[in-house]
Design a protein around this motif. Structure first.
Motif, short mmCIF file in Angstrom:
data_model
loop_
_atom_site.label_atom_id
_atom_site.label_comp_id
_atom_site.label_asym_id
_atom_site.label_seq_id
_atom_site.Cartn_x
_atom_site.Cartn_y
_atom_site.Cartn_z
N LEU A 1 1.39 -1.15 -0.12
CA LEU A 1 0.14 0.11 -0.08
C LEU A 1 0.59 1.52 0.42
O LEU A 1 0.00 2.69 -0.18
N ALA A 2 2.09 1.41 0.49
CA ALA A 2 3.01 2.31 0.45
C ALA A 2 3.07 2.67 -0.76
O ALA A 2 3.71 4.11 -1.02
N GLY A 3 3.20 1.79 -2.05
CA GLY A 3 2.80 2.37 -3.47
C GLY A 3 4.46 2.81 -3.62
O GLY A 3 5.53 2.60 -3.38
N ASP A 4 4.14 4.63 -4.57
CA ASP A 4 5.15 4.97 -5.01
C ASP A 4 5.88 6.14 -3.79
O ASP A 4 6.38 7.11 -4.22
N ASP A 5 5.14 5.56 -2.53
CA ASP A 5 5.85 7.23 -1.32
C ASP A 5 7.38 6.82 -0.94
O ASP A 5 7.51 5.63 0.19
N PRO A 6 8.41 7.51 -1.36
CA PRO A 6 9.81 6.21 -0.88
C PRO A 6 10.13 6.60 0.79
O PRO A 6 10.28 5.55 0.64
N GLU A 7 9.64 7.16 0.96
CA GLU A 7 9.81 7.82 2.46
C GLU A 7 9.21 6.63 3.47
O GLU A 7 9.23 6.12 4.32
N ARG A 8 7.90 6.27 2.69
CA ARG A 8 6.88 5.45 3.61
C ARG A 8 7.35 4.20 3.40
O ARG A 8 7.04 3.44 4.04
N LEU A 9 7.67 3.46 2.26
CA LEU A 9 8.09 2.19 1.70
C LEU A 9 9.38 1.88 2.47
O LEU A 9 9.73 1.15 3.38
N ARG A 10 10.10 3.01 2.48
CA ARG A 10 11.78 2.58 3.17
C ARG A 10 11.02 2.16 5.21
O ARG A 10 12.28 1.32 5.15
N THR A 11 10.19 3.23 5.17
CA THR A 11 10.57 2.77 6.89
C THR A 11 9.66 1.47 6.43
O THR A 11 9.95 1.18 7.95
N VAL A 12 8.54 1.09 5.94
CA VAL A 12 7.98 0.27 6.36
C VAL A 12 8.75 -1.40 5.81
O VAL A 12 9.37 -2.61 6.55
N ARG A 13 9.80 -1.23 5.25
CA ARG A 13 11.15 -2.22 4.76
C ARG A 13 12.01 -1.91 6.17
O ARG A 13 12.10 -3.25 6.42
N GLU A 14 12.47 -1.14 7.07
CA GLU A 14 13.38 -1.13 7.96
C GLU A 14 12.30 -1.70 8.90
O GLU A 14 13.28 -2.89 9.91
N VAL A 15 11.10 -1.55 9.51
CA VAL A 15 9.69 -2.69 10.13
C VAL A 15 10.13 -3.92 9.81
O VAL A 15 10.85 -4.75 10.60
N LEU A 16 10.12 -4.16 8.39
CA LEU A 16 10.40 -5.63 7.90
C LEU A 16 11.85 -6.59 8.57
O LEU A 16 11.78 -7.16 9.09
#
Lengths: 475, 266
Positions: free
Chosen positions: A119-134
């Motif tokens: 769902l984070a889609g194309d928002d790079p900052e948000r995607l990076r945060t989710v990756r860090e959580v994973l």
């Protein structure tokens, strides 16, 4: 005409505007009419686009992202609480149940993290945060697994973990508390911010678009009536049927467009204020509550940090439902329990702060009844907390651990589950309102991608058809 | 006919012209900071410049909001006037070890926290008798006039420490040196600033969470959300780690270099 002499270039302009022949006037009139119809179409299409973006953001993009990341936070907190419970139990009763719950929450956290990444889609900052959580989740599971293995190997009695177990758990739990949970929470908040921004801009644009539709629609109607009058007067016809039909069409388009946009603005407000705001607040309340419940377990597990965990438990409780200590009273758990009893007894009278306070202020009568249930369940959880801490203070750790771990109806875990179910049910009621409003918005927009251009085209054809015979008279 | 069709066209033109943009953005960002908090916000009386972790953080936030160094104005904002200054819009932001509390949230919109400080204990460097807050029982702690920190030990935790009334934290340090008191208990970032250059030690046994937020006028949600995004960036790109190390590395304090859990703009 004027006192000042007309300069040559001015008179040229005037000559072009002042059309002297009758067919010329008719053609100019038609051109103006078509431009106005075009403006109405553009105004409608723009407003429809704004409404669609608003519904999309709240109902289909950022809105669901908030729910998913909220669930991620809750599942992560719950995982850590289960690890603390497993370690606390040692070889005592309840370990298998806690292990099953750990697996269940671990699965939920993994699924929610993957979904959040999608769902984070194309928002790079948000995607990076989710990756860090994973990434962090992987490290957390290793550390937690290590602590649980150590616990199994040493096989201590309930409530008496070895120093090594506690030290390993601290590393896992700190990772969870300092790295994973804040990131999951911040993504949820950031998605919430996206919804708020989309709502505010889109809704105000829908409302101003509605005024534009009304304005341009009125101009089209005015021009059509003027054309009708002109033709009736100068050509001595009673009614031009094609123009009359175009007038009816323009009236219908303007009216329907206005009503549709009003409904869209209402749907957006209902989805945001009736549904989304409470869904976000209750997701946060649930997440923080699970985190506090884990602190209760950590308080029992790690006496070396008991003061810290008692304090963070209080801080989190204050976030969920704020209790102002009485005059001259210190702000600690003892005064919190006391104040909470007072607030829950008085409800629905009285106001208070915190997530439940916000919910109470907005609540409709049906929500109020559900919220009363949530508050009672919350008080039960806090009563258990008080009992557990009293037992520890009296030196009866074993009894405290057994109260915390007992899954019977009188156990703290069972009562926390009941509270959690009540919060989820209340959140679901708001989510239902949100879904209904979003569906209303989607349904209301159906067909509006082609209605404005098709209607405009039809109106244009009718206008041309209406004036054609009159122009023919001059050939 | 001509008048009839031209009049509405003119009306449309007027309506388009009337739909202008809102007022232009402010030229500068006014940020409230402390002037007397070593390590966090300190005004150099000679150069008239502010410096400290709060101030550096404020500069980074301003930069990311589009306000370069020339467009940031710092203003001394003591604790007692913070809410009033925001309400009067004399400041746009406050970055001044300003703890987020449920009560303050009714008057102030908080971005952040940009850091979660913890109440901790400062002792003389050679004192090994105090390892955590419980060890303060029977000890003399600094009770700074107007500060609540020492009450969190004695009243909230019910630890039998004796508060020794002292006018300022600076004076606490003198008394600690002179052996008139045994410990100072308050936020670790404040302790780190106080301990700089003195023979004192932070015990690193935190027992509270103090969420240092960025205060905004109540309801300024758009800017609050922008500040949170800026903070995420400041932590993601390593700026926060650099600033924390610069200001607190020498104090022996364990700092957290991960982005804190935000409070949510409301």
């Amino acid at each position: 005409m004027t006192m000042t002499p007309v300069r040559p270039e001015q008179s040229a302009v005037r000559r072009r505007l002042t059309v002297r022949t009758v067919p010329g006037r008719i053609r100019t009139g038609v051109a103006v009419l078509l431009v106005l119809v075009g403006l109405l179409t553009v105004a409608l299409a723009a407003a429809v686009g704004n409404a669609r973006s608003g519904v999309q953001a709240i109902g289909h993009d950022a809105g669901p992202q908030v729910v998913v990341t909220g669930d991620l936070y809750f599942a992560l907190s719950a995982m850590d609480a289960q690890v603390a419970d497993i370690l606390l139990t040692g070889r005592g009763a309840g370990r298998d149940a806690a292990a099953r719950r750990y697996d269940q929450f671990r699965g939920q956290a993994g699924a929610a993290a993957v979904q959040a990444a999608q769902l984070a889609g194309d928002d790079p900052e948000r995607l990076r945060t989710v990756r860090e959580v994973l990434d962090g989740l992987g490290r957390y599971q290793r550390l937690a697994g290590e602590a649980m293995l150590l616990a199994r190997q040493s096989g201590y009695a309930a409530g008496e973990p070895t120093r090594e177990v506690v030290a390993t758990y601290r590393r896992a739990s700190d990772l969870m508390k300092i790295e994973l949970l804040p990131k999951a929470y911040n993504v949820a908040l950031d998605s919430g911010a996206t919804v708020r921004q989309a709502y505010e801009t889109r809704r105000s644009e829908v409302l101003s678009g509605r005024n534009w539709v009304l304005g341009t629609g009125a101009l089209v109607l005015l021009a059509l009536v003027a054309a009708q009058v002109y033709l009736a007067r100068d050509f001595r016809r009673t009614l031009n049927p094609a123009l009359a039909l175009a007038t009816v069409l323009a009236l219908a388009l303007t009216g329907a467009g206005f009503l549709m946009l009003s409904a869209q603005a209402d749907d957006l407000r209902e989805a945001k204020e009736g549904g989304f705001d409470s869904v976000l607040a209750l997701s946060r309340a649930r997440a923080i509550s699970h985190s506090a419940f884990a602190d209760q377990s950590r308080f029992l597990l790690d006496p070396g940090r008991a003061d810290t965990y008692a304090q963070t438990y209080l801080d989190k409780s204050q976030t969920v439902l704020y209790v102002e200590p009485g005059e001259g009273e210190p702000g600690n758990l003892a005064t919190y329990y006391k104040g909470l009893e007072r607030i829950v007894d008085a409800y629905p009278r009285g106001t208070f702060l915190g997530f439940f306070g916000d919910e109470a202020r907005l609540a409709s009568p049906s929500v109020r009844a559900r919220l009363a249930g949530v508050l009672t369940a919350y008080r039960d959880v806090q009563r258990d907390d008080r009992r557990i801490r009293d037992l520890v203070a009296r030196g009866d750790r074993a009894e405290a651990v057994s109260l915390r771990m007992s899954r019977g109806t009188s156990g703290a875990t069972a009562r926390f589950d009941a509270y959690d179910r009540a919060v989820v049910a209340l959140r679901e009621a708001h989510a239902h309102r949100m879904r209904t409003a979003v569906r209303g918005g989607d349904d209301g927009l159906r067909g509006w991608e082609w209605i404005p251009p098709v209607a405009a085209l039809a109106a244009a054809v009718l206008v041309l058809a209406g004036v054609r015979p009159r122009l023919a008279e001059f050939r | 006919m001509r008048r009839l069709v031209l009049a509405p066209a003119a009306a449309v033109a007027l309506a388009v012209a009337g739909c202008s943009l809102g007022p232009a953005n402010d030229d500068e960002l006014v940020i409230g900071v402390k002037a007397d908090q070593p390590g966090l916000g300190l005004l150099d009386a000679r150069t008239k410049k502010y410096d400290g972790f709060d101030v550096a953080m404020a500069r980074e936030i301003a930069k990311r909001l589009g306000y370069g160094p020339g467009r940031v104005v710092f203003r001394t904002t003591p604790s007692s006037v913070r809410e009033a200054e925001l309400k009067a819009r004399n400041v746009d932001l406050i970055v001044a070890s300003y703890s987020i509390t449920p009560k303050r949230k009714t008057q102030v919109t908080f971005a952040g926290p940009y850091y979660v400080a913890h109440q901790d204990t400062l002792v003389r460097a050679d004192d090994r008798s105090i390892g955590d807050v419980r060890d303060l029982a029977g000890k003399r702690i600094c009770a700074v006039t107007g500060s609540n920190s020492w009450r969190r030990v004695t009243e909230e935790r019910g630890i039998a420490a004796r508060g020794v009334e002292t006018p300022t934290y600076g004076k606490c340090m003198d008394r600690l040196d002179a052996g008139e008191i045994d410990a100072v208990s308050t936020d670790d970032l404040i302790l780190a600033g106080l301990a700089a250059g003195r023979r004192a030690r932070i015990v690193n046994a935190p027992f509270t969470d103090e969420k240092y937020g960025i205060g905004l006028p109540k309801g300024d949600l758009a800017r609050c959300e922008a500040v949170n995004r800026a903070l995420t960036e400041i932590y993601q790109d390593g700026t926060a780690t650099r600033l924390l190390h610069r200001w607190f590395r020498d104090s022996g304090l364990n700092v957290t270099t991960h982005v804190p859990q935000f409070e949510g703009c409301s």
